[in-house]
Design a protein around this motif. Structure first.
Motif, PDB file in Angstrom:
ATOM      1  N   ALA A  32       0.828  -1.202   0.000  1.00 24.06           N
ATOM      2  CA  ALA A  32       0.000   0.000   0.000  1.00 24.06           C
ATOM      3  C   ALA A  32       0.864   1.254   0.000  1.00 24.06           C
ATOM      4  CB  ALA A  32      -0.923   0.005   1.212  1.00 24.06           C
ATOM      5  N   ARG A  33       2.110   1.120   0.418  1.00 27.38           N
ATOM      6  CA  ARG A  33       3.044   2.261   0.466  1.00 27.38           C
ATOM      7  C   ARG A  33       4.465   1.732   0.357  1.00 27.38           C
ATOM      8  NH1 ARG A  33       0.604   3.364   5.973  1.00 27.38           N
ATOM      9  NH2 ARG A  33       1.276   1.626   7.227  1.00 27.38           N
ATOM     10  N   ASP A  34       5.413   2.631   0.099  1.00 24.14           N
ATOM     11  CA  ASP A  34       6.818   2.247   0.061  1.00 24.14           C
ATOM     12  C   ASP A  34       7.239   1.753   1.447  1.00 24.14           C
ATOM     13  OD1 ASP A  34       6.983   3.030  -2.571  1.00 24.14           O
ATOM     14  OD2 ASP A  34       8.086   4.874  -2.176  1.00 24.14           O
ATOM     15  N   VAL A  35       8.039   0.709   1.472  1.00 21.88           N
ATOM     16  CA  VAL A  35       8.510   0.126   2.725  1.00 21.88           C
ATOM     17  C   VAL A  35      10.021  -0.038   2.617  1.00 21.88           C
ATOM     18  CG1 VAL A  35       8.466  -1.956   4.154  1.00 21.88           C
ATOM     19  CG2 VAL A  35       6.339  -1.080   3.178  1.00 21.88           C
ATOM     20  N   PRO A  36      10.789   0.551   3.540  1.00 20.36           N
ATOM     21  CA  PRO A  36      12.245   0.387   3.489  1.00 20.36           C
ATOM     22  C   PRO A  36      12.666  -0.993   3.991  1.00 20.36           C
ATOM     23  CG  PRO A  36      11.630   1.707   5.398  1.00 20.36           C
ATOM     24  CD  PRO A  36      10.363   1.437   4.630  1.00 20.36           C
ATOM     25  N   ALA A  37      13.844  -1.425   3.596  1.00 18.92           N
ATOM     26  CA  ALA A  37      14.389  -2.694   4.091  1.00 18.92           C
ATOM     27  C   ALA A  37      14.498  -2.625   5.599  1.00 18.92           C
ATOM     28  CB  ALA A  37      15.759  -2.943   3.470  1.00 18.92           C
ATOM     29  N   GLY A  38      14.146  -3.718   6.263  1.00 20.51           N
ATOM     30  CA  GLY A  38      14.219  -3.774   7.718  1.00 20.51           C
ATOM     31  C   GLY A  38      12.926  -3.383   8.412  1.00 20.51           C
ATOM     32  N   HIS A  39      12.001  -2.770   7.688  1.00 13.94           N
ATOM     33  CA  HIS A  39      10.724  -2.338   8.273  1.00 13.94           C
ATOM     34  C   HIS A  39       9.881  -3.562   8.623  1.00 13.94           C
ATOM     35  CE1 HIS A  39       7.063   0.080   8.753  1.00 13.94           C
ATOM     36  NE2 HIS A  39       6.447  -0.837   8.007  1.00 13.94           N
ATOM     37  N   VAL A  40       9.252  -3.547   9.790  1.00  9.82           N
ATOM     38  CA  VAL A  40       8.355  -4.633  10.190  1.00  9.82           C
ATOM     39  C   VAL A  40       6.982  -4.359   9.592  1.00  9.82           C
ATOM     40  CG1 VAL A  40       7.258  -5.788  12.150  1.00  9.82           C
ATOM     41  CG2 VAL A  40       9.648  -5.055  12.313  1.00  9.82           C
ATOM     42  N   ALA A  77       5.502   0.741  -3.332  1.00  6.40           N
ATOM     43  CA  ALA A  77       4.041   0.773  -3.322  1.00  6.40           C
ATOM     44  C   ALA A  77       3.492   0.291  -4.659  1.00  6.40           C
ATOM     45  CB  ALA A  77       3.555   2.191  -3.043  1.00  6.40           C
ATOM     46  N   GLY A  78       2.450  -0.554  -4.597  1.00  8.21           N
ATOM     47  CA  GLY A  78       1.805  -1.057  -5.800  1.00  8.21           C
ATOM     48  C   GLY A  78       2.372  -2.367  -6.305  1.00  8.21           C
ATOM     49  N   SER A  79       3.505  -2.814  -5.747  1.00  9.64           N
ATOM     50  CA  SER A  79       4.090  -4.074  -6.226  1.00  9.64           C
ATOM     51  C   SER A  79       3.507  -5.254  -5.453  1.00  9.64           C
ATOM     52  CB  SER A  79       5.613  -4.049  -6.087  1.00  9.64           C
ATOM     53  OG  SER A  79       5.992  -3.923  -4.734  1.00  9.64           O
ATOM     54  N   LEU A  80       3.455  -6.410  -6.122  1.00 10.85           N
ATOM     55  CA  LEU A  80       2.977  -7.631  -5.489  1.00 10.85           C
ATOM     56  C   LEU A  80       4.017  -8.100  -4.474  1.00 10.85           C
ATOM     57  CD1 LEU A  80       1.675  -9.577  -8.622  1.00 10.85           C
ATOM     58  CD2 LEU A  80       0.347  -8.202  -7.019  1.00 10.85           C
ATOM     59  N   LEU A  81       3.560  -8.611  -3.335  1.00  9.94           N
ATOM     60  CA  LEU A  81       4.461  -9.086  -2.296  1.00  9.94           C
ATOM     61  C   LEU A  81       4.806 -10.554  -2.537  1.00  9.94           C
ATOM     62  CD1 LEU A  81       5.877  -8.455   0.409  1.00  9.94           C
ATOM     63  CD2 LEU A  81       3.823  -9.312   1.548  1.00  9.94           C
ATOM     64  N   ALA A  82       6.092 -10.873  -2.489  1.00  9.99           N
ATOM     65  CA  ALA A  82       6.566 -12.254  -2.636  1.00  9.99           C
ATOM     66  C   ALA A  82       7.188 -12.691  -1.313  1.00  9.99           C
ATOM     67  CB  ALA A  82       7.594 -12.351  -3.758  1.00  9.99           C
ATOM     68  N   MET A  83       7.072 -13.975  -0.989  1.00 13.36           N
ATOM     69  CA  MET A  83       7.600 -14.488   0.287  1.00 13.36           C
ATOM     70  C   MET A  83       9.103 -14.256   0.416  1.00 13.36           C
ATOM     71  SD  MET A  83       5.224 -15.426   2.265  1.00 13.36           S
ATOM     72  CE  MET A  83       5.947 -16.429   3.543  1.00 13.36           C
ATOM     73  N   GLY A  84       9.838 -14.295  -0.684  1.00 11.09           N
ATOM     74  CA  GLY A  84      11.280 -14.090  -0.632  1.00 11.09           C
ATOM     75  C   GLY A  84      11.682 -12.677  -0.249  1.00 11.09           C
ATOM     76  N   GLN A  85      10.731 -11.738  -0.258  1.00 13.76           N
ATOM     77  CA  GLN A  85      11.039 -10.355   0.084  1.00 13.76           C
ATOM     78  C   GLN A  85      10.930 -10.078   1.575  1.00 13.76           C
ATOM     79  OE1 GLN A  85       7.986  -8.686  -2.453  1.00 13.76           O
ATOM     80  NE2 GLN A  85       9.521  -8.019  -3.936  1.00 13.76           N
TER      81      GLN A  85
END
Length: 194
Positions: A32-40, A77-85
């Motif tokens: 739903a929004r940009d998420v930085p690496a390490g963000h829970v 934001a807008g990208s599909l979530l993959a388990m490897g991410q």
């Protein structure tokens, strides 16, 4: 008349069910929004959409499995979530790479600069019109090439933007030493300028 409406209604429902089966559409999670690496990840970071998705993307039914886990890489934001991410720890930046944050003054970068763009970081002019730093041959230092991982808008109209760039670790000191950095957007790898 009621028979005709009933037939249309039954046909519409049947068509929808068949189209859904043939299209292979399923509810999946999208950022739903940009998420930085390490963000829970929290519920507000995700939304579900119905798409014809490939294997590997996270189903909306698995939302509870991903909440509370960390983003291993920056997510857009807008990208599909993959388990490897996602995982228990961030895997970003990758080995051999580092992030450097630069204070970019007004006019030092394109106004529409965004995450994911490939850029060259150049030294800006010093107060005497030359370059603040020169190499052993008296030339301006070489540009540092990297990828934008974050852009923070200035707090005022005349303020600086903080631009974070992923660069090779060996180039961090050089990029960080640029007194008034300038950022130039480069063509994406594999694409030529028009």
């Amino acid at each position: 008349m009621w028979g005709g409406i009933g037939a249309v209604l039954v046909s519409a429902v049947g068509f929808t069910l068949i189209a859904t089966e043939l299209g292979g559409r399923t509810d999946v999670l999208v950022l739903a929004r940009d998420v930085p690496a390490g963000h829970v990840l929290t519920a507000g970071d995700l939304r579900s959409v119905e798409v014809a998705a490939e294997a590997g993307v996270v189903s909306a039914a698995d939302r509870a499995r991903v909440l509370g886990r960390q983003a291993r890489v920056p997510l857009v934001a807008g990208s599909l979530l993959a388990m490897g991410q996602i995982g228990e720890r961030a895997d970003f930046p990758p080995s051999g790479w580092s992030q450097v944050s630069l204070a970019v003054e007004t006019g030092g970068a394109p106004p529409e600069l965004a995450r994911g763009e490939r850029v060259a970081v150049l030294p800006g002019p010093s107060s005497d019109g030359g370059f603040a730093e020169k190499d052993a041959e008296g030339k301006a230092p070489a540009a540092v090439v990297g990828t934008v991982t974050g852009v923070k808008a200035p707090e005022s109209a005349s303020g600086v933007r903080v631009v974070t760039v992923l660069v090779e670790t060996g180039a961090v000191r050089r990029a960080a030493a640029f007194e008034h950095p300038r950022i130039v957007v480069l063509p994406a790898v594999g694409r030529e300028a028009p």
